[in-house]
Design a protein around this motif. Structure first.
Motif, PDB file in Angstrom:
ATOM      1  N   ARG A 173       0.347 -19.983  -8.836  1.00 49.63           N
ATOM      2  CA  ARG A 173       1.001 -18.981  -7.984  1.00 49.63           C
ATOM      3  C   ARG A 173       1.462 -17.764  -8.774  1.00 49.63           C
ATOM      4  N   GLY A 174       0.883 -17.572  -9.946  1.00 50.30           N
ATOM      5  CA  GLY A 174       1.290 -16.468 -10.800  1.00 50.30           C
ATOM      6  C   GLY A 174       0.935 -15.094 -10.266  1.00 50.30           C
ATOM      7  N   ASN A 175       0.033 -15.027  -9.295  1.00 51.29           N
ATOM      8  CA  ASN A 175      -0.377 -13.734  -8.732  1.00 51.29           C
ATOM      9  C   ASN A 175       0.377 -13.375  -7.461  1.00 51.29           C
ATOM     10  N   GLU A 176       1.314 -14.216  -7.079  1.00 52.44           N
ATOM     11  CA  GLU A 176       1.961 -14.010  -5.787  1.00 52.44           C
ATOM     12  C   GLU A 176       2.622 -12.641  -5.675  1.00 52.44           C
ATOM     13  N   GLN A 177       3.249 -12.179  -6.750  1.00 54.69           N
ATOM     14  CA  GLN A 177       3.908 -10.875  -6.682  1.00 54.69           C
ATOM     15  C   GLN A 177       2.917  -9.755  -6.431  1.00 54.69           C
ATOM     16  N   TYR A 178       1.716  -9.864  -7.014  1.00 60.60           N
ATOM     17  CA  TYR A 178       0.710  -8.822  -6.810  1.00 60.60           C
ATOM     18  C   TYR A 178       0.174  -8.854  -5.382  1.00 60.60           C
ATOM     19  N   PHE A 179      -0.019 -10.062  -4.851  1.00 64.05           N
ATOM     20  CA  PHE A 179      -0.465 -10.166  -3.462  1.00 64.05           C
ATOM     21  C   PHE A 179       0.589  -9.605  -2.516  1.00 64.05           C
ATOM     22  N   ALA A 180       1.843  -9.872  -2.809  1.00 63.66           N
ATOM     23  CA  ALA A 180       2.925  -9.342  -1.974  1.00 63.66           C
ATOM     24  C   ALA A 180       2.961  -7.813  -2.037  1.00 63.66           C
ATOM     25  N   GLU A 181       2.768  -7.254  -3.225  1.00 58.59           N
ATOM     26  CA  GLU A 181       2.751  -5.798  -3.375  1.00 58.59           C
ATOM     27  C   GLU A 181       1.566  -5.189  -2.624  1.00 58.59           C
ATOM     28  N   MET A 182       0.407  -5.860  -2.683  1.00 58.36           N
ATOM     29  CA  MET A 182      -0.759  -5.359  -1.958  1.00 58.36           C
ATOM     30  C   MET A 182      -0.542  -5.423  -0.453  1.00 58.36           C
ATOM     31  N   GLN A 183       0.063  -6.503   0.005  1.00 64.64           N
ATOM     32  CA  GLN A 183       0.334  -6.625   1.432  1.00 64.64           C
ATOM     33  C   GLN A 183       1.236  -5.491   1.911  1.00 64.64           C
ATOM     34  N   GLN A 184       2.278  -5.191   1.139  1.00 68.73           N
ATOM     35  CA  GLN A 184       3.190  -4.120   1.530  1.00 68.73           C
ATOM     36  C   GLN A 184       2.489  -2.764   1.513  1.00 68.73           C
ATOM     37  N   LEU A 185       1.658  -2.538   0.485  1.00 66.89           N
ATOM     38  CA  LEU A 185       0.911  -1.279   0.398  1.00 66.89           C
ATOM     39  C   LEU A 185      -0.038  -1.135   1.577  1.00 66.89           C
ATOM     40  N   PHE A 186      -0.707  -2.225   1.926  1.00 66.27           N
ATOM     41  CA  PHE A 186      -1.631  -2.246   3.062  1.00 66.27           C
ATOM     42  C   PHE A 186      -0.903  -1.896   4.358  1.00 66.27           C
ATOM     43  N   VAL A 187       0.245  -2.499   4.563  1.00 68.41           N
ATOM     44  CA  VAL A 187       1.027  -2.230   5.767  1.00 68.41           C
ATOM     45  C   VAL A 187       1.512  -0.778   5.784  1.00 68.41           C
ATOM     46  N   ASP A 188       1.996  -0.312   4.643  1.00 69.35           N
ATOM     47  CA  ASP A 188       2.504   1.066   4.562  1.00 69.35           C
ATOM     48  C   ASP A 188       1.413   2.083   4.863  1.00 69.35           C
ATOM     49  N   ILE A 189       0.243   1.900   4.246  1.00 72.73           N
ATOM     50  CA  ILE A 189      -0.852   2.849   4.450  1.00 72.73           C
ATOM     51  C   ILE A 189      -1.359   2.771   5.879  1.00 72.73           C
ATOM     52  N   GLY A 190      -1.449   1.560   6.412  1.00 68.25           N
ATOM     53  CA  GLY A 190      -1.872   1.422   7.804  1.00 68.25           C
ATOM     54  C   GLY A 190      -0.953   2.164   8.747  1.00 68.25           C
ATOM     55  N   GLY A 191       0.355   2.110   8.476  1.00 63.57           N
ATOM     56  CA  GLY A 191       1.308   2.836   9.301  1.00 63.57           C
ATOM     57  C   GLY A 191       1.167   4.339   9.178  1.00 63.57           C
ATOM     58  N   LYS A 192       0.932   4.814   7.967  1.00 59.76           N
ATOM     59  CA  LYS A 192       0.787   6.254   7.742  1.00 59.76           C
ATOM     60  C   LYS A 192      -0.508   6.791   8.348  1.00 59.76           C
ATOM     61  N   MET A 193      -1.542   5.935   8.440  1.00 59.11           N
ATOM     62  CA  MET A 193      -2.840   6.384   8.946  1.00 59.11           C
ATOM     63  C   MET A 193      -2.980   6.189  10.447  1.00 59.11           C
ATOM     64  N   TYR A 194      -1.915   5.812  11.111  1.00 61.16           N
ATOM     65  CA  TYR A 194      -1.982   5.450  12.528  1.00 61.16           C
ATOM     66  C   TYR A 194      -2.603   6.549  13.387  1.00 61.16           C
ATOM     67  N   ASP A 195      -2.301   7.802  13.094  1.00 59.75           N
ATOM     68  CA  ASP A 195      -2.774   8.914  13.923  1.00 59.75           C
ATOM     69  C   ASP A 195      -4.106   9.492  13.455  1.00 59.75           C
ATOM     70  N   ASN A 196      -4.733   8.880  12.448  1.00 59.60           N
ATOM     71  CA  ASN A 196      -5.956   9.448  11.887  1.00 59.60           C
ATOM     72  C   ASN A 196      -7.232   8.906  12.510  1.00 59.60           C
TER      73      ASN A 196
END
Length: 239
Positions: A173-196
């Motif tokens: 489970r040593g990569n869990e922090q990176y997966f969590a960071e990617m998930q947050q980045l994915f959600v953030d970008i998806g929200g910012k691109m909503y109107d595109n």
């Protein structure tokens, strides 16, 4: 590896992926298994597809070309998941369903130009170097949104989301922090691109040793090779 062994491996991995999704409270249908077919033969690829693989992931353009010419991918989609040079874009655009490893504006524009020339729209993912490793390609997390936004403005490409290869985990489970960071980045970008008018719906991360953790953190695609095909044989020179 025999047909029977490949079929058994495919079934086992499909069930493991589905169980990981269920454990995460997700519908298994939300997660696509991408069979990483690096250094596999055309016959092995055919056997895997016959056993139920629906998406193959290729790392090397030369191998993709050989298998494409061979007709090895019949019945499945192909994703390109390896590092891509601009001068090899012409071999992939319009042939693969998704280029997962776009890591620069220059590469993105080369894909766009080729796609416009062919009259197609190429689906892409932006590769993020989530661990900041000098040995790996990908944009810094802080640069990912700008590249997704650029892709949304180019007529020949369609940004679908993000891809990442975290650092090799030294502990379970040593990569869990990176997966969590990617998930947050994915959600953030998806929200910012909503109107595109683009659908940011694909998060590609997780391999044979850590796909369950990736799925728990929102991966919609996992790229699995070793668990399907065993340890890779040695690379062929100039292959």
């Amino acid at each position: 590896m025999t047909n029977e062994q490949i079929a058994q491996n495919v079934a086992a991995v499909q069930e493991a992926v589905a169980e990981a999704a269920r454990q995460a409270g997700r519908d298994p249908a939300e997660v696509t298994l991408v069979a990483a077919t690096k250094v596999q033969t055309s016959e092995t690829i055919r056997q895997a597809i016959a056993a139920g693989i629906t998406v193959c992931g290729e790392n090397r353009v030369q191998e993709f070309n050989a298998h494409w010419t061979d007709g090895a991918y019949e019945g499945a989609q192909v994703h390109f998941i390896g590092h891509l040079q601009k001068n090899k874009v012409k071999y992939l655009v319009g042939r693969v369903s998704l280029i997962e490893s776009v890591d620069s504006e220059e590469l993105l524009r080369a894909i766009d130009q080729r796609a416009q020339r062919l009259g197609v729209v190429q689906d892409v993912l932006i590769e993020v170097n989530i661990g900041g490793e000098a040995s790996k390609s990908g944009v810094a997390p802080s640069e990912a949104h700008a590249l997704v936004a650029l892709a949304a403005d180019l007529p020949g490409v369609n940004p679908r989301g993000l891809m990442a290869i975290p650092p090799v985990a030294e502990i379970p489970r040593g990569n869990e922090q990176y997966f969590a960071e990617m998930q947050q980045l994915f959600v953030d970008i998806g929200g910012k691109m909503y109107d595109n008018k683009v659908s940011i719906d694909c998060l590609s991360m997780g391999m044979s040793g850590d796909f369950a953790e990736a799925i728990a953190h929102g991966a919609t695609q996992v790229r699995i090779g070793t668990a399907l095909f065993g340890a890779r044989p040695p690379m062929r020179a100039n292959g």
